[in-house]
Scaffold this motif. Structure first.
Motif, PDB file in Angstrom:
ATOM      1  N   ARG A 340       0.913  -1.026  -0.423  1.00 17.91           N
ATOM      2  CA  ARG A 340       0.083  -0.084  -0.259  1.00 17.91           C
ATOM      3  C   ARG A 340       1.042   1.485  -0.338  1.00 17.91           C
ATOM      4  N   LEU A 341       1.858   1.211   0.671  1.00 15.19           N
ATOM      5  CA  LEU A 341       3.162   2.552   1.686  1.00 15.19           C
ATOM      6  C   LEU A 341       3.609   2.383  -0.425  1.00 15.19           C
ATOM      7  N   VAL A 342       4.084   1.603  -1.446  1.00 13.06           N
ATOM      8  CA  VAL A 342       5.328   1.056  -2.226  1.00 13.06           C
ATOM      9  C   VAL A 342       4.020   1.464  -3.589  1.00 13.06           C
ATOM     10  N   ARG A 343       2.738   1.099  -4.008  1.00 16.93           N
ATOM     11  CA  ARG A 343       2.636   1.035  -5.135  1.00 16.93           C
ATOM     12  C   ARG A 343       2.420   2.388  -5.938  1.00 16.93           C
ATOM     13  N   PRO A 344       1.464   3.628  -4.909  1.00 12.40           N
ATOM     14  CA  PRO A 344       1.107   4.880  -5.694  1.00 12.40           C
ATOM     15  C   PRO A 344       3.044   5.240  -6.082  1.00 12.40           C
ATOM     16  N   LEU A 345       4.033   5.295  -5.620  1.00 14.83           N
ATOM     17  CA  LEU A 345       5.341   5.581  -6.325  1.00 14.83           C
ATOM     18  C   LEU A 345       5.153   5.257  -7.134  1.00 14.83           C
ATOM     19  N   ALA A 346       5.346   3.415  -7.149  1.00 13.93           N
ATOM     20  CA  ALA A 346       5.920   2.940  -8.064  1.00 13.93           C
ATOM     21  C   ALA A 346       4.937   3.203  -9.804  1.00 13.93           C
ATOM     22  N   GLU A 347       3.652   3.307  -9.252  1.00 17.41           N
ATOM     23  CA  GLU A 347       2.539   3.852 -10.229  1.00 17.41           C
ATOM     24  C   GLU A 347       2.984   4.718 -10.423  1.00 17.41           C
ATOM     25  N   ARG A 348       3.025   6.231  -9.592  1.00 18.52           N
ATOM     26  CA  ARG A 348       3.676   7.707 -10.118  1.00 18.52           C
ATOM     27  C   ARG A 348       4.681   7.779 -11.413  1.00 18.52           C
ATOM     28  N   TYR A 349       5.974   6.706 -11.181  1.00 21.22           N
ATOM     29  CA  TYR A 349       7.126   6.966 -12.000  1.00 21.22           C
ATOM     30  C   TYR A 349       7.441   5.686 -12.400  1.00 21.22           C
ATOM     31  N   GLY A 350       6.252   4.853 -13.014  1.00 17.50           N
ATOM     32  CA  GLY A 350       6.234   3.788 -13.990  1.00 17.50           C
ATOM     33  C   GLY A 350       7.548   3.066 -13.939  1.00 17.50           C
ATOM     34  N   ALA A 351       7.392   2.878 -12.274  1.00 16.88           N
ATOM     35  CA  ALA A 351       8.390   1.918 -11.687  1.00 16.88           C
ATOM     36  C   ALA A 351       7.459  -0.058 -11.441  1.00 16.88           C
ATOM     37  N   ALA A 352       8.104  -0.627 -12.142  1.00 13.31           N
ATOM     38  CA  ALA A 352       7.924  -2.168 -11.798  1.00 13.31           C
ATOM     39  C   ALA A 352       7.851  -2.560 -10.784  1.00 13.31           C
ATOM     40  N   LEU A 353       6.822  -3.114  -9.618  1.00 13.57           N
ATOM     41  CA  LEU A 353       6.576  -3.399  -7.632  1.00 13.57           C
ATOM     42  C   LEU A 353       7.608  -4.437  -8.170  1.00 13.57           C
ATOM     43  N   PRO A 354       8.690  -4.521  -6.679  1.00 16.28           N
ATOM     44  CA  PRO A 354       9.936  -5.519  -7.111  1.00 16.28           C
ATOM     45  C   PRO A 354       8.859  -7.242  -6.429  1.00 16.28           C
ATOM     46  N   LYS A 355      10.236  -8.225  -6.997  1.00 16.51           N
ATOM     47  CA  LYS A 355       9.704  -9.743  -6.321  1.00 16.51           C
ATOM     48  C   LYS A 355      10.207  -9.485  -4.960  1.00 16.51           C
ATOM     49  N   SER A 356      10.621  -8.557  -4.561  1.00 14.83           N
ATOM     50  CA  SER A 356      11.177  -8.722  -3.246  1.00 14.83           C
ATOM     51  C   SER A 356      10.079  -8.573  -2.176  1.00 14.83           C
ATOM     52  N   LEU A 357       8.612  -7.945  -2.199  1.00 14.08           N
ATOM     53  CA  LEU A 357       7.735  -7.380  -1.959  1.00 14.08           C
ATOM     54  C   LEU A 357       6.894  -9.155  -1.615  1.00 14.08           C
ATOM     55  N   GLU A 358       7.307 -10.055  -2.485  1.00 11.83           N
ATOM     56  CA  GLU A 358       6.350 -11.087  -1.975  1.00 11.83           C
ATOM     57  C   GLU A 358       7.201 -11.753  -0.611  1.00 11.83           C
TER      58      GLU A 358
END
Length: 365
Positions: A340-358
């Protein structure tokens, strides 16, 4: 090889700090700079440091005199020729560092180790300007180098195992805590520290709060001893801007904020302003932005295997005095909250969600 004498290129803040830290542990140091006044300043800083050590009972007067006597200064590069280890500590500019290594390589002993104190540039890129790159690596000291215990030991693609082993032994022998990491922009610690400070400026750009307010929220959210703007005023916004700019190849998320750019280019300190005081509604968006901007690069470097979770947290605690270390904090929050904290930044700057999130929830297990 055992290192008993080193040469340092650049007598600025970092070079003089490395010289003091090394000489205090019995290493003979030759400190080089093209500016006589800078060499004199470095000698003065060493005298002040060792004088205070005596006053505080950390060294005897004889030990302090001997330590200061182990620092020689020179304006002639060939005077470094007999060094076991050469450490470049010039300004954080790739071309300047590359020219330095091209000048240094012909005078260095064939068996000497050569290191860069770069904070963000790729070691493997700089290695292309060093003769025998297998003996080249990164030794990134953290400021103030005479006090801060952390040194990132960065293995380039050509760095030999023998070079790494000798560097680790040298760090430990001079009282430093080495963090061995893989080569990539920002290494293990600045990879998240620079985005964290940069996001603080973006919060100002977006009208979320004053620097003083953001500093307080950072202290509460990450348990830091001092907030990002206070720290940047110590290390200088100009220096931090340059470090942030060196991370730009990693993607749009790493591009410098407008507020940081203005302060850095003007070579001005941040005006911290006033803090309106705690208010959950005002503070929450700032805390979430700072946490997200810390977690996203940490997860990315975990994907890249730059360093492991325990080492990243050690670096955050030892070098930056984060009371709440990133990986441990992510584990305590859980994967859903971290996303929830990381996704807005990833979407704002066109970055993929890191696999390590899992892996969040068991990063440190």
């Amino acid at each position: 090889m055992a290192v008993s004498k080193i040469g340092i290129i650049g007598a600025g803040t970092m070079g003089s700090g490395i010289a003091i830290a090394s000489s205090a542990r019995g290493i003979a140091v030759t400190l080089y700079d093209v500016t006589e006044s800078q060499l004199a300043k470095a000698q003065g800083e060493a005298a002040t440091f060792f004088g205070r050590a005596v006053d505080k009972g950390r060294m005897s007067a004889e030990e302090a005199e001997a330590a200061q006597g182990r620092i020689a200064v020179t304006g002639a590069l060939p005077d470094l020729a007999e060094s076991d280890l050469l450490i470049e500590a010039v300004f954080e500019d790739f071309d300047l560092k590359a020219r330095t290594f091209e000048s240094l390589s012909p005078i260095a002993r064939s068996d000497a180790l050569i290191a860069t104190n770069t904070s963000c540039l790729k070691v493997s890129d700089l290695a292309q300007h060093v003769a025998a790159p297998e003996r080249f690596l990164g030794l990134h000291y953290f400021s103030p180098a005479q006090i801060n215990p952390l040194v990132e030991v960065v293995r380039g693609t050509a760095t030999s195992e023998a070079t790494v082993a000798a560097a680790l032994e040298f760090c430990q022998g001079t009282g430093k805590k080495p963090l061995l990491c893989k080569d990539n922009f920002g290494f293990a610690v600045n990879r998240f520290f620079c985005p964290y400070t940069n996001e603080a400026s973006r919060c100002v750009d977006d009208g979320l709060g004053t620097p003083a307010q953001i500093d307080r929220v950072a202290q509460e959210a990450l348990g830091v001893a001092a907030g990002p703007f206070f720290v940047q005023n110590i290390i200088k916004p100009r220096i931090n801007l340059h470090a942030v700019r060196n991370l730009k190849p990693l993607g749009a998320f790493y591009a410098p904020a407008d507020y940081l750019t203005r302060a850095g280019e003007a070579e001005e300190a941040f005006d911290l302003g006033s803090d309106p005081g705690p208010d959950a509604q005002r503070d929450r968006p700032i805390a979430e932005r700072l946490l997200g901007a810390t977690f996203l690069p940490v997860l990315e470097e975990l994907d890249e295997e730059v360093a492991g979770p325990a080492d990243i947290d050690m670096g955050a605690e030892v070098a930056l005095r984060f009371g709440r270390q990133p990986c441990e904090l992510m584990d305590s929050l859980g994967r859903v909250e971290v996303e929830r904290l990381v996704r807005p930044l990833a979407e704002r700057y066109g970055a993929a969600l890191p696999k390590s999130l899992e892996r969040v929830g068991s990063l440190r297990s």
